[in-house]
Motif scaffolding. Structure first.
Motif, PDB file in Angstrom:
ATOM      1  N   UNK A 127     -94.805   4.515 -14.447  1.00  0.00           N
ATOM      2  CA  UNK A 127     -93.806   3.476 -14.006  1.00  0.00           C
ATOM      3  C   UNK A 127     -93.983   2.978 -12.913  1.00  0.00           C
ATOM      4  N   UNK A 128     -95.123   2.475 -12.552  1.00  0.00           N
ATOM      5  CA  UNK A 128     -95.743   1.811 -11.240  1.00  0.00           C
ATOM      6  C   UNK A 128     -95.593   0.383 -11.631  1.00  0.00           C
ATOM      7  N   UNK A 129     -96.226   0.000 -12.520  1.00  0.00           N
ATOM      8  CA  UNK A 129     -96.203  -1.591 -12.610  1.00  0.00           C
ATOM      9  C   UNK A 129     -94.897  -1.724 -13.749  1.00  0.00           C
ATOM     10  N   UNK A 130     -94.335  -3.032 -13.425  1.00  0.00           N
ATOM     11  CA  UNK A 130     -93.251  -3.275 -14.325  1.00  0.00           C
ATOM     12  C   UNK A 130     -92.804  -4.676 -14.332  1.00  0.00           C
ATOM     13  N   UNK A 131     -92.123  -5.023 -15.353  1.00  0.00           N
ATOM     14  CA  UNK A 131     -91.809  -6.629 -15.240  1.00  0.00           C
ATOM     15  C   UNK A 131     -90.692  -6.647 -14.094  1.00  0.00           C
ATOM     16  N   UNK A 132     -90.528  -7.851 -13.602  1.00  0.00           N
ATOM     17  CA  UNK A 132     -89.836  -7.753 -12.289  1.00  0.00           C
ATOM     18  C   UNK A 132     -88.043  -7.639 -12.922  1.00  0.00           C
ATOM     19  N   UNK A 133     -87.229  -7.235 -12.260  1.00  0.00           N
ATOM     20  CA  UNK A 133     -86.017  -7.220 -12.545  1.00  0.00           C
ATOM     21  C   UNK A 133     -85.314  -8.743 -12.290  1.00  0.00           C
ATOM     22  N   UNK A 134     -84.367  -9.165 -12.805  1.00  0.00           N
ATOM     23  CA  UNK A 134     -83.724 -10.375 -12.663  1.00  0.00           C
ATOM     24  C   UNK A 134     -83.431 -10.680 -11.145  1.00  0.00           C
ATOM     25  N   UNK A 135     -83.156  -9.573 -10.450  1.00  0.00           N
ATOM     26  CA  UNK A 135     -82.651  -9.772  -9.149  1.00  0.00           C
ATOM     27  C   UNK A 135     -83.928  -9.983  -8.250  1.00  0.00           C
ATOM     28  N   UNK A 136     -84.841  -9.362  -8.583  1.00  0.00           N
ATOM     29  CA  UNK A 136     -86.145  -9.295  -7.835  1.00  0.00           C
ATOM     30  C   UNK A 136     -86.844 -10.601  -8.048  1.00  0.00           C
ATOM     31  N   UNK A 137     -86.678 -11.301  -9.191  1.00  0.00           N
ATOM     32  CA  UNK A 137     -87.257 -12.428  -9.388  1.00  0.00           C
ATOM     33  C   UNK A 137     -86.388 -13.660  -8.708  1.00  0.00           C
ATOM     34  N   UNK A 138     -85.224 -13.645  -8.603  1.00  0.00           N
ATOM     35  CA  UNK A 138     -84.625 -14.692  -8.151  1.00  0.00           C
ATOM     36  C   UNK A 138     -84.547 -14.510  -6.337  1.00  0.00           C
ATOM     37  N   UNK A 196     -88.272 -11.074 -17.670  1.00  0.00           N
ATOM     38  CA  UNK A 196     -87.605  -9.999 -16.885  1.00  0.00           C
ATOM     39  C   UNK A 196     -87.286  -8.771 -17.648  1.00  0.00           C
ATOM     40  N   UNK A 197     -87.022  -7.650 -16.970  1.00  0.00           N
ATOM     41  CA  UNK A 197     -86.799  -6.309 -17.571  1.00  0.00           C
ATOM     42  C   UNK A 197     -85.349  -6.610 -18.193  1.00  0.00           C
ATOM     43  N   UNK A 198     -84.309  -7.149 -17.455  1.00  0.00           N
ATOM     44  CA  UNK A 198     -82.952  -7.184 -17.978  1.00  0.00           C
ATOM     45  C   UNK A 198     -82.610  -7.619 -19.399  1.00  0.00           C
ATOM     46  N   UNK A 199     -81.568  -6.895 -19.685  1.00  0.00           N
ATOM     47  CA  UNK A 199     -80.855  -7.636 -20.999  1.00  0.00           C
ATOM     48  C   UNK A 199     -79.837  -8.769 -20.373  1.00  0.00           C
ATOM     49  N   UNK A 200     -79.470  -9.583 -21.267  1.00  0.00           N
ATOM     50  CA  UNK A 200     -78.960 -10.929 -20.759  1.00  0.00           C
ATOM     51  C   UNK A 200     -77.445 -10.476 -21.065  1.00  0.00           C
ATOM     52  N   UNK A 201     -76.664 -11.122 -20.004  1.00  0.00           N
ATOM     53  CA  UNK A 201     -75.325 -10.843 -20.028  1.00  0.00           C
ATOM     54  C   UNK A 201     -74.761 -12.464 -19.714  1.00  0.00           C
ATOM     55  N   UNK A 202     -73.722 -12.828 -20.275  1.00  0.00           N
ATOM     56  CA  UNK A 202     -73.105 -14.094 -20.195  1.00  0.00           C
ATOM     57  C   UNK A 202     -72.617 -14.635 -18.557  1.00  0.00           C
ATOM     58  N   UNK A 203     -72.541 -13.441 -17.884  1.00  0.00           N
ATOM     59  CA  UNK A 203     -72.318 -13.813 -16.562  1.00  0.00           C
ATOM     60  C   UNK A 203     -72.467 -12.439 -15.725  1.00  0.00           C
ATOM     61  N   UNK A 204     -72.224 -12.731 -14.387  1.00  0.00           N
ATOM     62  CA  UNK A 204     -72.612 -11.431 -13.682  1.00  0.00           C
ATOM     63  C   UNK A 204     -71.426 -10.434 -13.218  1.00  0.00           C
ATOM     64  N   UNK A 205     -70.650 -10.556 -13.850  1.00  0.00           N
ATOM     65  CA  UNK A 205     -69.439  -9.638 -13.768  1.00  0.00           C
ATOM     66  C   UNK A 205     -70.119  -8.272 -13.878  1.00  0.00           C
TER      67      UNK A 205
END
Length: 267
Positions: A127-138, A196-205
């Motif tokens: 668990x060293x290398x990873x896809x970026x999280x959406x927050x890391x990317x932005x 990115x690593x994240x699942x997609x949600x329709x907003x940031x709530x």
């Protein structure tokens, strides 16, 4: 935030100090830069009437430092570990000498995750290398600010920074073909979308405030986030806060990947 962008002190006054290296190249030639942790506003900039609910609500996120690849994974780097090259833009589609430096594409999210697992095993990591999280990317795309694009607010500079609809000649380009952002990261805009690593949600709530990936829940089970636009997209998809998404088994000749390191490669 982004301390390494600040003016360095006079060497004579810190002769006993040892500066921490800010770059790292791994065993297959991937180049990484260290990104200092910090806090930023993730989501749409209310100054501009664009983005809508999918980029809302804007919210503060505080991240720890991490390493991010200077470029998307290339065809050569993908082939070195998998012994396959699924890309469309190779052989007779692009100039053969440079095709190995084009980003790998036609890679699903599942393929990207398999590649992450493979490179971790290859280098003896967990668990060293990873896809970026959406927050890391932005966070990297905004580079310490909240501008529309990673370099500023005006689309007039896009041709210098992005391989996209109006500058791509209908195909990918070798990585590093355009100017980097203020942090020295190339190809964040255009060329290929990046999973990115994240699942997609329709907003940031309910989105995490610590930069971790948002995973799980009925809404987020069907799609995965991809960021950055591609050689096919118009300028609106190249905005720092723009969010794309696809099913995790979807492949296209404009979707690839970029890696992050969430540990210390210099130990």
């Amino acid at each position: 935030m982004f301390d390494f962008l600040k003016k360095k002190p006079d060497v004579s006054s810190v002769s006993e100090a040892v500066e921490t290296p800010r770059d790292f190249t791994n065993s297959i030639g991937m180049e990484f830069l260290y990104i200092d942790g910090g806090e930023f506003m993730m989501g749409r900039n209310p100054q501009y009437n664009e983005g809508g609910d999918v980029e809302s609500p804007a919210h503060s996120v505080k991240l720890s430092g991490f390493w991010i690849a200077k470029y998307p994974v290339t065809q050569e780097q993908y082939f070195k570990l998998t012994r396959v090259n699924p890309s469309f833009f190779k052989n007779d589609k692009v100039e053969e000498e440079s095709s190995r430096r084009h980003p790998v594409e036609q890679v699903s999210w599942f393929d990207a995750k398999a590649y992450v697992e493979l490179i971790n095993r290859y280098e003896g990591k967990t668990r060293f290398y990873a896809l970026p999280t959406e927050a890391q990317w932005e966070y990297v795309a905004k580079a310490g600010g909240n501008t529309r694009f990673t370099f500023g607010d005006s689309e007039a500079q896009l041709d210098d920074h992005a391989v996209y609809e109006y500058s791509a000649n209908a195909k990918t380009a070798a990585v590093g073909n355009r100017l980097p952002n203020r942090l020295g990261i190339h190809d964040l805009l255009g060329n290929v979308w990046e999973w990115c690593e994240d699942d997609f949600f329709a907003n940031y709530n309910g989105a995490p405030s610590d930069g971790s990936p948002r995973i799980g829940g009925a809404e987020g089970e069907s799609f995965k986030v991809r960021r950055g636009g591609s050689y096919k997209t118009g300028y609106m998809c190249l905005r720092s806060s723009f969010r794309g998404y696809s099913r995790p088994d979807f492949i296209s000749n404009d979707i690839g990947l970029r890696l992050v390191i969430n540990g210390d490669p210099l130990k």
